[in-house]
Design an enzyme around this catalytic site. Sequence first.
Site, PDB file in Angstrom:
ATOM      1  CG  ASN A  90      -1.426   1.517   1.688  1.00 13.26           C
ATOM      2  OD1 ASN A  90      -2.374   1.823   0.903  1.00 13.26           O
ATOM      3  ND2 ASN A  90      -0.718   2.150   2.403  1.00 13.26           N
ATOM      4  CB  SER A 143      -4.127   5.089  -8.303  1.00 13.10           C
ATOM      5  OG  SER A 143      -4.983   6.249  -8.610  1.00 13.10           O
ATOM      6  CE1 TYR A 156       0.026   8.264  -6.292  1.00 12.42           C
ATOM      7  CE2 TYR A 156      -1.764   8.656  -7.904  1.00 12.42           C
ATOM      8  CZ  TYR A 156      -1.148   8.306  -6.710  1.00 12.42           C
ATOM      9  OH  TYR A 156      -2.020   7.358  -5.814  1.00 12.42           O
ATOM     10  CB  ALA A 158       4.698   7.015 -14.887  1.00 10.72           C
ATOM     11  CE  LYS A 160      -0.076   4.536  -6.521  1.00  9.81           C
ATOM     12  NZ  LYS A 160       0.190   3.410  -5.503  1.00  9.81           N
TER      13      LYS A 160
HETATM   14  N1  LIG Z   1      -6.158   8.728  -0.962  1.00 11.99           N
HETATM   15  C1  LIG Z   1      -6.291   8.410  -2.239  1.00 11.99           C
HETATM   16  O1  LIG Z   1      -7.317   8.920  -2.829  1.00 11.99           O
HETATM   17  C2  LIG Z   1      -5.697   7.434  -3.010  1.00 11.99           C
HETATM   18  C3  LIG Z   1      -6.311   7.081  -4.254  1.00 11.99           C
HETATM   19  C4  LIG Z   1      -5.701   6.042  -5.036  1.00 11.99           C
HETATM   20  C5  LIG Z   1      -4.355   5.527  -4.746  1.00 11.99           C
HETATM   21  N2  LIG Z   1      -3.954   5.933  -3.384  1.00 11.99           N
HETATM   22  C6  LIG Z   1      -2.685   4.977  -3.074  1.00 11.99           C
HETATM   23  O2  LIG Z   1      -3.093   4.513  -1.832  1.00 11.99           O
HETATM   24  C7  LIG Z   1      -2.095   4.393  -0.993  1.00 11.99           C
HETATM   25  C8  LIG Z   1      -2.057   4.729   0.373  1.00 11.99           C
HETATM   26  O3  LIG Z   1      -2.300   6.268   0.364  1.00 11.99           O
HETATM   27  P1  LIG Z   1      -3.059   7.298   1.427  1.00 11.99           P
HETATM   28  O4  LIG Z   1      -4.031   7.954   0.603  1.00 11.99           O
HETATM   29  O5  LIG Z   1      -3.334   6.378   2.320  1.00 11.99           O
HETATM   30  O6  LIG Z   1      -1.946   7.977   1.691  1.00 11.99           O
HETATM   31  P2  LIG Z   1      -0.999   8.283   2.872  1.00 11.99           P
HETATM   32  O7  LIG Z   1       0.070   9.611   3.053  1.00 11.99           O
HETATM   33  O8  LIG Z   1      -2.144   8.634   4.205  1.00 11.99           O
HETATM   34  O9  LIG Z   1      -0.310   6.972   3.301  1.00 11.99           O
HETATM   35  C9  LIG Z   1       0.835   6.355   2.667  1.00 11.99           C
HETATM   36  C10 LIG Z   1       1.570   5.735   3.730  1.00 11.99           C
HETATM   37  O10 LIG Z   1       2.614   5.166   2.971  1.00 11.99           O
HETATM   38  C11 LIG Z   1       3.904   5.244   3.509  1.00 11.99           C
HETATM   39  N3  LIG Z   1       5.095   5.729   3.110  1.00 11.99           N
HETATM   40  C12 LIG Z   1       5.522   6.297   2.121  1.00 11.99           C
HETATM   41  N4  LIG Z   1       6.826   6.163   1.574  1.00 11.99           N
HETATM   42  C13 LIG Z   1       7.009   5.112   2.385  1.00 11.99           C
HETATM   43  C14 LIG Z   1       8.272   4.344   2.192  1.00 11.99           C
HETATM   44  N5  LIG Z   1       9.480   4.902   1.473  1.00 11.99           N
HETATM   45  N6  LIG Z   1       8.535   3.406   3.312  1.00 11.99           N
HETATM   46  C15 LIG Z   1       7.434   3.057   4.067  1.00 11.99           C
HETATM   47  N7  LIG Z   1       6.152   3.617   3.949  1.00 11.99           N
HETATM   48  C16 LIG Z   1       6.138   4.833   3.098  1.00 11.99           C
HETATM   49  C17 LIG Z   1       3.581   6.692   4.752  1.00 11.99           C
HETATM   50  O11 LIG Z   1       4.468   6.797   5.641  1.00 11.99           O
HETATM   51  C18 LIG Z   1       1.748   6.307   5.026  1.00 11.99           C
HETATM   52  O12 LIG Z   1       1.789   5.618   6.076  1.00 11.99           O
HETATM   53  C19 LIG Z   1      -0.711   4.807  -1.882  1.00 11.99           C
HETATM   54  O13 LIG Z   1       0.061   3.900  -2.518  1.00 11.99           O
HETATM   55  C20 LIG Z   1      -1.499   5.874  -2.787  1.00 11.99           C
HETATM   56  O14 LIG Z   1      -0.930   6.146  -4.033  1.00 11.99           O
HETATM   57  C21 LIG Z   1      -4.523   6.793  -2.595  1.00 11.99           C
END
Ligand SMILES: NC(=O)c1ccc[n+]([C@@H]2O[C@H](COP(=O)([O-])OP(=O)(O)OC[C@H]3O[C@@H](n4cnc5c(N)ncnc54)[C@H](O)[C@@H]3O)[C@@H](O)[C@H]2O)c1
Length: 252
Positions: A90, A143, A156, A158, A160
């Site tokens: 994730n 995503s 981003y 690219a 995903k």
């Molecule tokens: N929120 C959205 O709208 C959305 C939509 C589509 C996809 N996503 C994807 O869902 C996932 C979670 O996103 P979110 O919205 O919960 O974001 P968020 O920022 O709340 O959480 C992201 C998490 O990833 C961790 N992280 C980032 N880089 C890291 C690393 N190098 N090592 C370890 N941990 C790391 C962060 O510490 C955090 O806990 C991501 O991959 C994001 O691209 C989110």
Amino acid sequence: MNRVEGKVAIVTGSTSGLGRAEAVMLAREGAKVAVTGRNDERGAEVVEEIRAFGGVAEYWRVDVSKEEECIKLIKEVVEKFGKLDILVNNAGITGPDVPTDKVEEADWDNMFNINVKSVLFMTKHAIPEFRKNGKGSIVNTSSVSGLIGDRELTPYHATKACVKMMTQKDAIEYAPENIRVNCVCPGTVMTPLVKGLLADDPHYLDNDIKRYPCGYFGEPDDVAYGVLFLASDEGRFVTGHALVIDGGYTAQ
Ligand SMILES: NC(=O)c1ccc[n+]([C@@H]2O[C@H](COP(=O)([O-])OP(=O)(O)OC[C@H]3O[C@@H](n4cnc5c(N)ncnc54)[C@H](O)[C@@H]3O)[C@@H](O)[C@H]2O)c1
């Protein structure tokens, strides 16, 4: 209840947002969960939340863009909980919101290190553990940005799209070994990641919401329910699938 009873799961980036909801839901449904991330205080909070309802969880500080840290994590989780059944990849970042002609190489590399190499490293080192059990389930996080183009977030998009293709490719590779690989493709869900986009464009969400047929954004649990299904044995005939959870955003 108990949809993943007896299983051991790692959720990367589970100290906030979607990962946190996924870790809590998997624990509520009976899995022992490795909560991982880079913020010790928030990691402890998630573990406390899980233990408060009688769930089992432990926190590991990990940077998933570093292979040696992924190896160490998986080794320690297996030592602690005895095996590994579920991997939820994730962790991710959005990176700079710039068009292709403004992308810096360092930002591109950083995005691929965190969003894509992490999936490679965690998958690579989880597979031998799944082989020991004769089965396993990986849920990657792509995503809607991995499915359709847009005028935003070039690296981003690219990364995903890459995660979605790694999902399909690995699903075929490992299906004969009873290891399933799927991904979720969420639309906008209010998390710290999305709130970060407001720093660059305070009107980001006002414009975004107009493109959601359902008229609202998702909640972290909307994605967590999808992850739970794919991770559990209920999804035993599902592999290589990209589960779109987006309120109709990509149906248009
Ligand atoms: N929120 C959205 O709208 C959305 C939509 C589509 C996809 N996503 C994807 O869902 C996932 C979670 O996103 P979110 O919205 O919960 O974001 P968020 O920022 O709340 O959480 C992201 C998490 O990833 C961790 N992280 C980032 N880089 C890291 C690393 N190098 N090592 C370890 N941990 C790391 C962060 O510490 C955090 O806990 C991501 O991959 C994001 O691209 C989110």
